[in-house]
Write a protein that holds these residues in place. Sequence first.
Motif, PDB file in Angstrom:
ATOM      1  N   GLU A 150       0.833  -1.209   0.000  1.00 52.43           N
ATOM      2  CA  GLU A 150       0.000   0.000   0.000  1.00 52.43           C
ATOM      3  C   GLU A 150       0.864   1.255   0.000  1.00 52.43           C
ATOM      4  OE1 GLU A 150      -3.081   0.047   2.958  1.00 52.43           O
ATOM      5  OE2 GLU A 150      -3.586  -2.046   2.558  1.00 52.43           O
ATOM      6  N   ILE A 151       1.953   1.245   0.756  1.00 54.08           N
ATOM      7  CA  ILE A 151       2.860   2.398   0.786  1.00 54.08           C
ATOM      8  C   ILE A 151       3.529   2.555  -0.566  1.00 54.08           C
ATOM      9  CG2 ILE A 151       5.009   3.290   1.791  1.00 54.08           C
ATOM     10  CD1 ILE A 151       4.107   2.001   4.444  1.00 54.08           C
ATOM     11  N   ARG A 152       3.932   1.436  -1.175  1.00 56.95           N
ATOM     12  CA  ARG A 152       4.560   1.490  -2.498  1.00 56.95           C
ATOM     13  C   ARG A 152       3.572   2.039  -3.535  1.00 56.95           C
ATOM     14  NH1 ARG A 152       7.473  -3.653  -3.875  1.00 56.95           N
ATOM     15  NH2 ARG A 152       8.956  -2.824  -2.401  1.00 56.95           N
ATOM     16  N   GLN A 154       1.062   4.062  -2.947  1.00 52.82           N
ATOM     17  CA  GLN A 154       0.922   5.492  -2.645  1.00 52.82           C
ATOM     18  C   GLN A 154       2.092   6.275  -3.226  1.00 52.82           C
ATOM     19  OE1 GLN A 154       0.671   5.856   1.586  1.00 52.82           O
ATOM     20  NE2 GLN A 154      -1.116   7.151   1.521  1.00 52.82           N
ATOM     21  N   HIS A 155       3.292   5.740  -3.070  1.00 48.07           N
ATOM     22  CA  HIS A 155       4.492   6.403  -3.596  1.00 48.07           C
ATOM     23  C   HIS A 155       4.427   6.503  -5.121  1.00 48.07           C
ATOM     24  CE1 HIS A 155       8.631   7.646  -4.036  1.00 48.07           C
ATOM     25  NE2 HIS A 155       8.848   6.625  -4.843  1.00 48.07           N
ATOM     26  N   ARG A 156       4.013   5.416  -5.778  1.00 48.72           N
ATOM     27  CA  ARG A 156       3.887   5.438  -7.250  1.00 48.72           C
ATOM     28  C   ARG A 156       2.920   6.529  -7.700  1.00 48.72           C
ATOM     29  NH1 ARG A 156       3.224  -0.682  -7.188  1.00 48.72           N
ATOM     30  NH2 ARG A 156       5.363  -1.366  -7.284  1.00 48.72           N
ATOM     31  N   ALA A 157       1.787   6.638  -7.014  1.00 45.03           N
ATOM     32  CA  ALA A 157       0.787   7.653  -7.373  1.00 45.03           C
ATOM     33  C   ALA A 157       1.353   9.049  -7.182  1.00 45.03           C
ATOM     34  CB  ALA A 157      -0.472   7.465  -6.520  1.00 45.03           C
ATOM     35  N   THR A 158       2.102   9.266  -6.117  1.00 40.73           N
ATOM     36  CA  THR A 158       2.707  10.583  -5.866  1.00 40.73           C
ATOM     37  C   THR A 158       3.727  10.920  -6.940  1.00 40.73           C
ATOM     38  OG1 THR A 158       2.388  10.319  -3.490  1.00 40.73           O
ATOM     39  CG2 THR A 158       4.009  11.957  -4.189  1.00 40.73           C
ATOM     40  N   ARG A 161       1.981  11.758 -10.188  1.00 38.32           N
ATOM     41  CA  ARG A 161       1.323  13.061 -10.101  1.00 38.32           C
ATOM     42  C   ARG A 161       2.344  14.188 -10.267  1.00 38.32           C
ATOM     43  NH1 ARG A 161      -0.834  12.648  -5.323  1.00 38.32           N
ATOM     44  NH2 ARG A 161       0.680  13.945  -4.276  1.00 38.32           N
TER      45      ARG A 161
END
Length: 184
Positions: A150-152, A154-158, A161
């Motif tokens: 889940e953290i990975r 989230q990082h990919r989405a950031t 973006r």
Amino acid sequence: MDPLRTAGHLAGARLSALAGDRQGVQRSMDAMSEDLRRAMKLADASRPIDREAARAVARALPGTRSANWIDRHNLLVRVDGAHLRSQQTIDALCIGLEPLGDTLAVVMHVQHAAPATRDGMDTLSRNCQLVPGEHSMFQRARTVDVLDPEIRAQHRATVERVQNAPPAEQSAGDRAALEAMAEM
């Protein structure tokens, strides 16, 4: 548990009892007990997997770099190619372990030993006899990856973006600082 199968076991036990066949009654009751144990997803404690023999089976699979037990239920296998980090590899490993004992007690984790991409770092995990995400009774889910998926994500989405964002306007002070650095 299949009610027709259970009824068949009970009828078989009753017929065996009427015929005086103790072994037949025992076979029917054992079969019913096995069906119940499987329905409960309870591993057979009388057939544990020999850990060293399991490591040897895993290491013999082509493309395997290492195989190590994390704990008594979780086997981590590191492979030499992204194509080997697959459900087919887990299937091959689990089939190889079947002669050693009850594989319902084993969760297989497959990692690419030298991933080229961040997606290749994710570990693929599954219980040998269940669908992905299911565990046998008394097994807890175990995360093998250093970073929680889940953290990975989230990082990919950031990162995506930020990469897709329009460039920010530079202030007069930023431009002056960049010009000063260029003159050095």
